[in-house]
Write an enzyme that holds these catalytic residues in place. Sequence first.
Site, PDB file in Angstrom:
ATOM      1  N   GLU A 281     -28.982 -20.884 -13.291  1.00 22.46           N
ATOM      2  CA  GLU A 281     -28.405 -20.329 -12.050  1.00 22.46           C
ATOM      3  C   GLU A 281     -26.895 -20.138 -12.222  1.00 22.46           C
ATOM      4  OE1 GLU A 281     -30.207 -19.097  -9.659  1.00 22.46           O
ATOM      5  OE2 GLU A 281     -31.980 -19.776 -10.719  1.00 22.46           O
ATOM      6  N   TRP A 284     -26.575 -16.992 -13.825  1.00 24.96           N
ATOM      7  CA  TRP A 284     -26.633 -15.805 -12.961  1.00 24.96           C
ATOM      8  C   TRP A 284     -25.245 -15.476 -12.432  1.00 24.96           C
ATOM      9  CZ3 TRP A 284     -29.751 -11.854 -12.067  1.00 24.96           C
ATOM     10  CH2 TRP A 284     -31.088 -11.946 -12.485  1.00 24.96           C
ATOM     11  N   TRP A 312     -32.174   6.191   2.459  1.00 23.94           N
ATOM     12  CA  TRP A 312     -31.944   5.069   3.382  1.00 23.94           C
ATOM     13  C   TRP A 312     -31.985   5.593   4.804  1.00 23.94           C
ATOM     14  CZ3 TRP A 312     -32.345   1.023   0.499  1.00 23.94           C
ATOM     15  CH2 TRP A 312     -31.772   0.967  -0.780  1.00 23.94           C
ATOM     16  N   ASN A 348     -30.904 -19.724  -0.806  1.00 21.45           N
ATOM     17  CA  ASN A 348     -31.130 -18.556  -1.667  1.00 21.45           C
ATOM     18  C   ASN A 348     -32.458 -17.854  -1.400  1.00 21.45           C
ATOM     19  OD1 ASN A 348     -30.581 -16.769  -3.963  1.00 21.45           O
ATOM     20  ND2 ASN A 348     -32.301 -17.858  -4.895  1.00 21.45           N
ATOM     21  N   TRP A 366     -28.355  -0.983   1.321  1.00 20.35           N
ATOM     22  CA  TRP A 366     -27.987  -2.359   0.964  1.00 20.35           C
ATOM     23  C   TRP A 366     -26.521  -2.664   1.268  1.00 20.35           C
ATOM     24  CZ3 TRP A 366     -24.074  -2.756  -2.584  1.00 20.35           C
ATOM     25  CH2 TRP A 366     -23.860  -1.662  -3.446  1.00 20.35           C
ATOM     26  N   TRP A 389     -27.412  -8.159  -3.758  1.00 23.30           N
ATOM     27  CA  TRP A 389     -27.919  -7.137  -2.820  1.00 23.30           C
ATOM     28  C   TRP A 389     -28.551  -5.995  -3.595  1.00 23.30           C
ATOM     29  CZ3 TRP A 389     -29.146  -6.840   2.155  1.00 23.30           C
ATOM     30  CH2 TRP A 389     -28.721  -7.865   2.975  1.00 23.30           C
TER      31      TRP A 389
HETATM   32  P1  FAD Z   1     -27.588 -23.653  -6.499  1.00 19.54           P
HETATM   33  O1  FAD Z   1     -29.039 -23.329  -6.458  1.00 19.54           O
HETATM   34  O2  FAD Z   1     -27.210 -25.073  -6.467  1.00 19.54           O
HETATM   35  O3  FAD Z   1     -26.994 -22.934  -7.780  1.00 19.54           O
HETATM   36  C1  FAD Z   1     -25.796 -23.372  -8.418  1.00 19.54           C
HETATM   37  C2  FAD Z   1     -24.799 -22.246  -8.510  1.00 19.54           C
HETATM   38  O4  FAD Z   1     -25.315 -21.183  -9.304  1.00 19.54           O
HETATM   39  C3  FAD Z   1     -24.457 -21.618  -7.169  1.00 19.54           C
HETATM   40  O5  FAD Z   1     -23.492 -22.379  -6.492  1.00 19.54           O
HETATM   41  C4  FAD Z   1     -23.952 -20.246  -7.599  1.00 19.54           C
HETATM   42  O6  FAD Z   1     -22.612 -20.296  -8.032  1.00 19.54           O
HETATM   43  C5  FAD Z   1     -24.838 -19.937  -8.809  1.00 19.54           C
HETATM   44  N1  FAD Z   1     -25.972 -19.113  -8.400  1.00 19.54           N
HETATM   45  C6  FAD Z   1     -27.190 -19.525  -7.989  1.00 19.54           C
HETATM   46  N2  FAD Z   1     -27.994 -18.459  -7.755  1.00 19.54           N
HETATM   47  C7  FAD Z   1     -27.259 -17.367  -8.014  1.00 19.54           C
HETATM   48  C8  FAD Z   1     -27.516 -15.971  -7.955  1.00 19.54           C
HETATM   49  N3  FAD Z   1     -28.713 -15.473  -7.592  1.00 19.54           N
HETATM   50  N4  FAD Z   1     -26.523 -15.120  -8.280  1.00 19.54           N
HETATM   51  C9  FAD Z   1     -25.312 -15.577  -8.661  1.00 19.54           C
HETATM   52  N5  FAD Z   1     -25.012 -16.882  -8.747  1.00 19.54           N
HETATM   53  C10 FAD Z   1     -25.969 -17.768  -8.415  1.00 19.54           C
HETATM   54  N6  FAD Z   1     -24.000 -16.364  -4.297  1.00 19.54           N
HETATM   55  C11 FAD Z   1     -22.672 -16.522  -4.171  1.00 19.54           C
HETATM   56  O7  FAD Z   1     -22.111 -17.450  -4.757  1.00 19.54           O
HETATM   57  N7  FAD Z   1     -21.933 -15.657  -3.427  1.00 19.54           N
HETATM   58  C12 FAD Z   1     -22.502 -14.620  -2.751  1.00 19.54           C
HETATM   59  O8  FAD Z   1     -21.791 -13.858  -2.100  1.00 19.54           O
HETATM   60  C13 FAD Z   1     -23.912 -14.459  -2.834  1.00 19.54           C
HETATM   61  N8  FAD Z   1     -24.535 -13.464  -2.152  1.00 19.54           N
HETATM   62  C14 FAD Z   1     -25.897 -13.338  -2.249  1.00 19.54           C
HETATM   63  C15 FAD Z   1     -26.537 -12.301  -1.571  1.00 19.54           C
HETATM   64  C16 FAD Z   1     -27.915 -12.147  -1.638  1.00 19.54           C
HETATM   65  C17 FAD Z   1     -28.593 -11.009  -0.923  1.00 19.54           C
HETATM   66  C18 FAD Z   1     -28.672 -13.047  -2.412  1.00 19.54           C
HETATM   67  C19 FAD Z   1     -30.165 -12.890  -2.515  1.00 19.54           C
HETATM   68  C20 FAD Z   1     -28.062 -14.063  -3.108  1.00 19.54           C
HETATM   69  C21 FAD Z   1     -26.663 -14.227  -3.046  1.00 19.54           C
HETATM   70  N9  FAD Z   1     -26.005 -15.259  -3.740  1.00 19.54           N
HETATM   71  C22 FAD Z   1     -24.641 -15.380  -3.640  1.00 19.54           C
HETATM   72  C23 FAD Z   1     -26.730 -16.094  -4.716  1.00 19.54           C
HETATM   73  C24 FAD Z   1     -27.318 -17.424  -4.200  1.00 19.54           C
HETATM   74  O9  FAD Z   1     -28.054 -17.222  -3.031  1.00 19.54           O
HETATM   75  C25 FAD Z   1     -26.249 -18.471  -3.938  1.00 19.54           C
HETATM   76  O10 FAD Z   1     -25.394 -18.584  -5.047  1.00 19.54           O
HETATM   77  C26 FAD Z   1     -26.865 -19.856  -3.688  1.00 19.54           C
HETATM   78  O11 FAD Z   1     -27.773 -19.792  -2.615  1.00 19.54           O
HETATM   79  C27 FAD Z   1     -25.765 -20.840  -3.394  1.00 19.54           C
HETATM   80  O12 FAD Z   1     -26.284 -22.083  -3.066  1.00 19.54           O
HETATM   81  P2  FAD Z   1     -26.107 -23.329  -4.042  1.00 19.54           P
HETATM   82  O13 FAD Z   1     -24.678 -23.485  -4.391  1.00 19.54           O
HETATM   83  O14 FAD Z   1     -26.769 -24.477  -3.392  1.00 19.54           O
HETATM   84  O15 FAD Z   1     -26.910 -22.840  -5.290  1.00 19.54           O
END
Ligand code: FAD
Length: 474
Positions: A281, A284, A312, A348, A366, A389
Amino acid sequence: MSSTLVWLRDDLRLDDNPALVEAATAGDPLTVVYVLDEESPGVRPLGGAVKWWLHHSLEALAADVEAAGSRLLLRRGPADRVVRALAEETGASRVFWNRRYGGPERAVDAGLKEWAAGQDIAASSFQASLMFEPWTVRTGAGGPYKVFTPFWKACLEAPEPRQPLGAPERLPAPARNSSGELPAGEALEDWALLPHRPDWSGGLAAEWTPGEAGARRRLEDFLDGPASEYGTGRDVPGVEGTSRLSPHLRFGEISPFRVWHALRERFPHGAPADVGVFRSELGWREFCWQLLYENPQLATRNYRPEFDDFAWQTPSDAELEAWQQGRTGYPLVDAGMRQLWQTGWMHNRVRMAAASFLVKNLLADWRVGEAWFWDTLVDADAASNPANWQWVAGSGADASPYFRIFNPVTQSKKFDAAGRYLRVFLPELAELEDKAVHEPWKADGAAGGYPEPIVGLPESRARALETYQRLKDG
Ligand code: FAD
């Protein structure tokens, strides 16, 4: 007397901050500045929730910098002008910062480096926010990866991310200007980053502690708790199964290197599968930044240009408001949107479902959803938000296939079977039985004023598939 200037940006921490460590080692008087830049061409104005976070993060940082012997200076304006002026004012012979990867930000930094070279000022930048800088992870053909799995594989095969640096024990005293005075800074309050009339930030304050100490606590709590079961827990929105580090990483209050090595130390005998999933993650996040680095217009342009012809539909005001306010009639979407509004964060899995509902069931562009998230998320990130997105919409890199339309009812039955998550954010549904809570329109009796679905799932799904098919057929 020479002095050093450190310009902090999305790296609001003392720990593992190479620019600051380098400056502390130099020993000369030190100016530490944060610039609120809403004027440089192309720099995206901050959203409301992020402004709230920034205020508190800067407050915490100022206290930490002061405790270490220096002072955090706040200035506002186009960053290149502000930093040049300050370097001149303090007679800086060195200017340090940690690198950024967005297009407009890189342009500012490159301009400053060029200017500094002409002034005989040593401007140096450091790697602090990404473990794998975009230009270091390349395909065999030398280009950027477009698919996550091989990207991450290449990262894992590269040398392991370096050990984090500790925080400098002392920071040199602040630099003075030619009159022997400390350079004047602005008051944080004057930046009006906090909401007022109405002040909607109560839920954010209850949930979060912006700043480096809050970030470290989150990391410790994660390592003590959900980390060892992350692989399964991360999909369940009704439990604390994820790290919630995202806003802290967004502002650089904790470094990804620190997180990486903290995991290694906690699980010294090889990474259990769950840790590997968590690392990916973080991967990602790195991938999203690589996408933004290669595509600076990621928030405004389809990564896949064929989507420029996608049909759209402009949602009606009522539809858009229902989505934004969590009143679509679909509990998982609504609980997520209300979680977002109340706490500035959304789980997420629910982000995916809520985003899919907007772009597939309502067929909204989007960018409409991306803009709302940008304004309301405390972790709103210039790379991760548009990349995700576009992933949901199908227009992005390694995107979700067009026929994958999240069914919010199936998703909540699967990941929140007892409705634990739903009931927290949808008090109207609190009394419904577990089975009924996912489809309140089927329940006997009113569900406390909870709205009827604004669109039918089968019809809107069929419409989305048809529209995507038309694009595919050209
Ligand atoms: P954890 O599950 O604990 O993951 C650890 C870290 O990994 C996160 O803090 C984050 O930095 C990174 N991470 C995890 N999943 C993703 C992912 N899919 N993409 C990129 N990095 C990821 N994340 C953001 O940080 N900023 C945003 O603006 C953002 N917008 C999003 C918009 C949409 C439509 C979706 C579907 C996802 C988005 N995410 C975004 C990704 C993800 O949802 C969040 O990073 C995550 O929910 C943060 O919670 P956590 O810190 O507990 O994640």
